[in-house]
Design an enzyme around this catalytic site. Structure first.
Site, mmCIF file in Angstrom:
data_model
loop_
_atom_site.group_PDB
_atom_site.id
_atom_site.type_symbol
_atom_site.label_atom_id
_atom_site.label_comp_id
_atom_site.label_asym_id
_atom_site.label_seq_id
_atom_site.Cartn_x
_atom_site.Cartn_y
_atom_site.Cartn_z
ATOM 1 C CB SER A 14 -1.026 -0.070 1.125
ATOM 2 O OG SER A 14 -1.851 -1.211 1.221
ATOM 3 C CG LEU A 15 5.035 1.563 0.224
ATOM 4 C CD1 LEU A 15 6.552 1.152 -0.199
ATOM 5 C CD2 LEU A 15 5.144 2.581 1.041
ATOM 6 N N GLY A 16 1.421 2.965 -2.650
ATOM 7 C CA GLY A 16 0.728 3.963 -3.868
ATOM 8 C C GLY A 16 1.846 3.573 -5.065
ATOM 9 C CB THR A 190 15.127 2.404 1.596
ATOM 10 O OG1 THR A 190 13.839 2.570 1.882
ATOM 11 C CG2 THR A 190 15.465 2.174 0.278
ATOM 12 C CB CYS A 380 -25.257 -1.587 -11.507
ATOM 13 S SG CYS A 380 -25.218 -3.196 -12.301
ATOM 14 C CD GLN A 384 -30.317 -5.009 -10.887
ATOM 15 O OE1 GLN A 384 -30.046 -5.605 -10.123
ATOM 16 N NE2 GLN A 384 -29.531 -5.419 -12.141
ATOM 17 C CG HIS A 519 -20.684 -0.089 -13.130
ATOM 18 N ND1 HIS A 519 -20.740 -0.225 -11.842
ATOM 19 C CD2 HIS A 519 -20.969 -1.340 -13.607
ATOM 20 C CE1 HIS A 519 -21.548 -1.057 -11.321
ATOM 21 N NE2 HIS A 519 -21.522 -1.950 -12.400
ATOM 22 C CD GLU A 521 -19.253 3.095 -11.306
ATOM 23 O OE1 GLU A 521 -20.056 3.790 -12.157
ATOM 24 O OE2 GLU A 521 -19.216 2.151 -10.902
#
Ligand code: GLN
Length: 547
Positions: A14-16, A190, A380, A384, A519, A521
């Protein structure tokens, strides 16, 4: 032929990496180059289509119908380049292809091994379309040292060897933790991460170091020295208020210059960053704020609705307002009055979803929006639910529901206003499904055309009556109920070209109430907000002036 940039990560997840890759893609475009971004994921699922959104975040669908990692959404939002099926691969997909070939006898009696058979498969994948762009950016999911990742690291090592010198570079993302007690940034993780990379034959050309604190010059020098990377190629990545600042922030730290230097491209074409300055200006200088409720099921994990949250932000940028998103768990008012949970929002959005849990709450949210004149966007499952709400509460079909819920519970409790879609047209072919089909990859997936009714709100919003949008669904509103519903004022203003599949519904006498089977988005960009989101936020702004 393309130059290749391989992006890996170390120290923590999750460091991007996805964001850094996407931002770098945008920066190379700003210098006039063409790019394509790819994701190579070491997990064993064939694709993320069968993974729970709680587990893996949203599933991003491409035009050609692949269910992919949400990082492909970042790639598209930053570069505007539409991702394809061939831009996402997992170990599961690689192994299943290798095993299929083995069963067919393609390997002519050879023993099948990770090297070369699995690595060759990965290399073939990386090469797809290499003549089409100037730069191919390939992100390897996970962290260096993961067992599943090894065949991918080995494959990119070989790949760079196969190519002429200078055609491939490696960029590695790490973390510089800050020790408050000593007031220091620590470089050792590192160093270890790079050591791990080098032990499998990969030497990074560029290090991107995430840090919460400014990285002093002497620390950059030290990292360069210990990791065998040029000092100018040690790039700081600080936390940002908005992800859309990333291209400018990385440019300021010299990332794109370092990449071009690593390829020996000199003189480098000057970048034109006007688009990103405009994006940053719209984010930093809003002229107001609106609040939108997203009434969903996966509300604990915002990544589950990543593209929707981003598209709302883009809609805000189009209107120069900040959009505050409140996540409302639909299950909270499954059996209660929705009003206390929904009052005060300027607009309500019900997103896509699967399964019955939470749907009674979503139906109530649609009812609340319809009755109170609050702008509503149903996506979606959200469309409905709006149709079921209209059927039950306006058209008098009190037992209206979706076959999806009956299938799940194995009973027949609902009148199937939304039914299991078993046949549809793709291009000039009929696609057919059986009720007991496998779960993975069997939905109506990818881009399909829709025809909009002349004079409808959606036709006005889009500014055209012919659209293409991405889909991911198994169930569909039944046109047998169309007449009855239209008589109540719920208009079917978008249909598939053959007129069989409802794509859009809207209430004629409501300030803004639209449900879409697709969708939207997935196609919104910060520099090109999707018209439905731009107009939905505009309606929210208008509503905010009334309350
Ligand atoms: N579960 C519904 C269907 O399969 C809606 C899917 C979705 O919202 N993406 O049709």
């Amino acid at each position: 032929m393309a130059r290749f940039i391989f992006i890996t990560g170390g120290v923590v997840s999750s460091l991007g990496k996805g964001l850094a890759s996407a931002a770098l893609g945008a920066l190379l475009q700003a210098r006039g180059y063409t790019v394509r971004l790819r994701k190579l994921d070491p997990y064993l699922n064939v694709d993320p289509g069968t993974m729970s959104p709680f587990e893996h975040g949203e599933v991003f669908v491409t035009d050609d119908g692949a269910e992919t990692d949400l990082d492909l959404g970042h790639y598209e939002r930053f570069t505007g380049v539409a991702a394809r099926m061939t831009d996402s691969i997992s170990s599961g997909r690689v192994y299943s292809t290798v095993l299929e070939k083995e069963r067919r006898g393609d390997y002519l009696g050879k023993t099948i091994q990770v090297i070369p058979h699995v690595t060759n498969e990965i290399k073939d994948f990386i090469r797809i379309g290499e003549d089409e762009v100037d730069f191919m950016l390939c992100e390897i999911g996970g962290t260096v040292g993961d067992i599943e990742g090894l065949p991918f690291f080995e494959a990119i090592r070989q790949f760079a060897q196969d190519k002429p010198r200078g055609q491939c570079i490696f960029m590695h993302l790490t973390l510089l933790p800050y020790l408050a007690a000593s007031g220091e940034l620590k470089t050792k993780p590192t160093q270890h991460s790079v050591k791990e990379l080098r032990s499998i034959g990969l030497a990074p050309d560029i290090l991107v170091c995430r840090s919460e604190h400014p990285i002093p010059e002497r620390e950059r020098e030290k990292i360069g020295l210990f990791c065998n990377v040029r000092k100018d190629a040690v790039i700081a990545a600080y936390d940002l208020k908005s992800i859309y600042e990333a291209p400018l922030a990385y440019h300021a730290q010299g990332l794109d210059q370092a990449v071009l230097d690593a390829f020996n491209i000199s003189p480098a074409p000057a970048p034109n960053l006007a688009v990103w300055h405009d994006v940053a200006d719209r984010i930093h200088n809003p002229e107001g704020e609106v609040s939108v409720a997203i009434v969903g099921k996966y509300t604990q994990l915002e990544d589950a609705y990543k593209s929707i949250a981003e598209a709302l932000t883009h809609g805000g940028m189009a209107n120069r307002v900040k959009v505050r998103i409140d996540w409302v768990d639909a299950e909270l008012f499954d059996r209660e009055d929705a009003a206390p949970y929904l009052e005060g929002f300027h607009a309500i959005l019900v997103p896509g979803g699967f399964g019955e849990r939470g749907t009674e709450g979503k139906i109530k949210a649609a009812q609340f929006a319809r009755e109170k004149g609050v702008p509503y966007l149903g996506i979606c499952l959200g469309m409905q639910m709006a149709v079921i709400e209209a059927a039950r509460n306006v058209a008098g079909l009190t037992t209206a529901g979706s076959e999806e819920f009956d299938h799940e519970s194995g009973s027949r409790r609902f009148e199937p206003v939304v039914y299991h879609l078993k046949e549809w047209i793709r291009g000039n072919q009929t696609v057919a499904r059986k009720a007991d089909d496998a779960k993975g990859g069997t939905m109506r997936l990818g881009s399909y055309d829709a025809v909009l009714r002349e004079g409808s709100r959606v036709a006005d919003v889009y500014g055209t009556t012919a659209i293409e949008e991405r889909h991911r669904h198994r169930y569909e509103v039944d046109t047998r109920y169309r007449e009855k519903l239209e008589a109540t004022g719920l208009c079917f203003t978008g249909m598939s070209p053959d007129g069989k599949l409802p794509e859009i519904v809207e209430w004629a006498d409501h300030p803004w109430f639209i449900g879409v089977q697709f969708h939207p988005e997935l196609k919104s960009k910060p520099f090109a907000p999707h018209p439905l989101f731009a107009d939905f936020v505009r309606a929210a702004v208008e509503n905010s002036r009334l309350v």
